[in-house]
Enzyme design. Structure first.
Site, PDB file in Angstrom:
ATOM      1  N   HIS A  28       6.590 -18.138  -4.359  1.00  0.00           N
ATOM      2  CA  HIS A  28       5.158 -18.214  -4.547  1.00  0.00           C
ATOM      3  C   HIS A  28       4.543 -18.069  -3.057  1.00  0.00           C
ATOM      4  O   HIS A  28       3.387 -16.930  -2.874  1.00  0.00           O
ATOM      5  CB  HIS A  28       4.664 -19.227  -4.420  1.00  0.00           C
ATOM      6  CG  HIS A  28       3.359 -18.892  -5.028  1.00  0.00           C
ATOM      7  ND1 HIS A  28       2.743 -18.754  -6.776  1.00  0.00           N
ATOM      8  CD2 HIS A  28       2.170 -19.141  -4.454  1.00  0.00           C
ATOM      9  CE1 HIS A  28       1.593 -18.349  -6.518  1.00  0.00           C
ATOM     10  NE2 HIS A  28       1.013 -18.993  -5.948  1.00  0.00           N
ATOM     11  N   GLU A  29       4.139 -18.349  -2.506  1.00  0.00           N
ATOM     12  CA  GLU A  29       3.238 -18.896  -0.967  1.00  0.00           C
ATOM     13  C   GLU A  29       4.155 -17.474  -0.020  1.00  0.00           C
ATOM     14  O   GLU A  29       3.239 -16.810   0.918  1.00  0.00           O
ATOM     15  CB  GLU A  29       3.082 -20.401   0.150  1.00  0.00           C
ATOM     16  CG  GLU A  29       2.710 -21.313  -0.846  1.00  0.00           C
ATOM     17  CD  GLU A  29       1.020 -20.998  -0.997  1.00  0.00           C
ATOM     18  OE1 GLU A  29       0.631 -20.335  -0.478  1.00  0.00           O
ATOM     19  OE2 GLU A  29       1.074 -20.958  -2.829  1.00  0.00           O
ATOM     20  N   HIS A  32       2.666 -14.587  -0.703  1.00  0.00           N
ATOM     21  CA  HIS A  32       0.910 -14.501  -0.294  1.00  0.00           C
ATOM     22  C   HIS A  32       1.371 -13.559   1.417  1.00  0.00           C
ATOM     23  O   HIS A  32       0.121 -12.793   1.546  1.00  0.00           O
ATOM     24  CB  HIS A  32      -0.019 -15.511  -0.970  1.00  0.00           C
ATOM     25  CG  HIS A  32       0.210 -16.297  -1.681  1.00  0.00           C
ATOM     26  ND1 HIS A  32      -1.052 -15.096  -2.728  1.00  0.00           N
ATOM     27  CD2 HIS A  32       0.082 -17.183  -2.692  1.00  0.00           C
ATOM     28  CE1 HIS A  32      -0.788 -16.027  -3.939  1.00  0.00           C
ATOM     29  NE2 HIS A  32      -0.654 -17.066  -3.757  1.00  0.00           N
TER      30      HIS A  32
END
Length: 205
Positions: A28-29, A32
């Site tokens: 997820h990160e 980003h």
């Protein structure tokens, strides 16, 4: 899950959840940071956050919540909007990149179940792949909630009319307290249910 946490099955599920949680928050990160870099912002990369090492992204409380309640958070990846050519558009893209990463993981796992069912005849393999799907969808759904510092709040920031910004800034200041309060009060399951239903429907298309 808490009710049978100390049963043999509960402990087994907890152990199987650990790699699923670590992957969900890490990817997820990473998504980003990768999206930000592709749009011209290398802040995350310079901060060592463009990484698939879970320790670079781990928020202990957020990971524990994800492990026990199937929704949680990681340390937010730093971005600097000054590097973006189209700040409003690019903030939305970067904010949704983490959710997209979790949805991609859930979709990939679902396709494995669909096309290679023989891999999941054992309880452990079947439970792990289901946890991978559910935890990734849970993290995606939770981050769509428009409360700072969750990803949905960045989208809200871009779309919110100017006269309402004072309320956003207040929420940004006390966002984590609001999240913990809603968690303690048991409100999040009611917020998460329709978002999870939407994401499941997208996954099954």
């Amino acid at each position: 899950m808490l009710g049978n946490l100390f049963s043999a099955e509960g402990i087994s599920e907890l152990l199987l959840s650990l790699p699923a949680v670590l992957w969900a928050i890490t990817f997820h990160e990473y998504c980003h940071g990768l999206a930000a870099k592709m749009l011209g912002d290398t802040t995350a990369e310079r901060a060592g956050r463009l990484s698939l090492n879970p320790l670079d992204h781990l928020d202990p409380l957020g990971a524990l919540c994800l492990l026990l309640f199937r929704f949680g958070w990681a340390k937010p990846v730093p971005i600097d909007t000054r590097y973006f050519k189209h700040p409003k558009r690019d903030i939305i893209i970067v904010s949704l990149a983490g959710v997209a990463g979790n949805m991609l993981t859930a979709f990939f796992c679902a396709q494995l179940v669909r096309f290679v069912p023989g891999l999941f005849v054992s309880w452990g393999a079947r439970q792990f792949i289901l946890l991978m799907i559910y935890i990734n969808l849970g993290l995606a759904a939770f981050n769509l909630i428009p409360i700072p510092p969750l990803d949905g709040s960045r989208i809200l920031y871009v779309l919110l009319p100017y006269q309402w910004m004072k309320y956003y800034y207040w929420l940004e200041r006390y966002g984590m307290f609001v999240i913990v309060g809603l968690l303690v009060l048991g409100v999040f399951p009611y917020i998460m249910r329709p978002i999870m239903a939407l994401l499941f429907s997208i996954l099954l298309i």
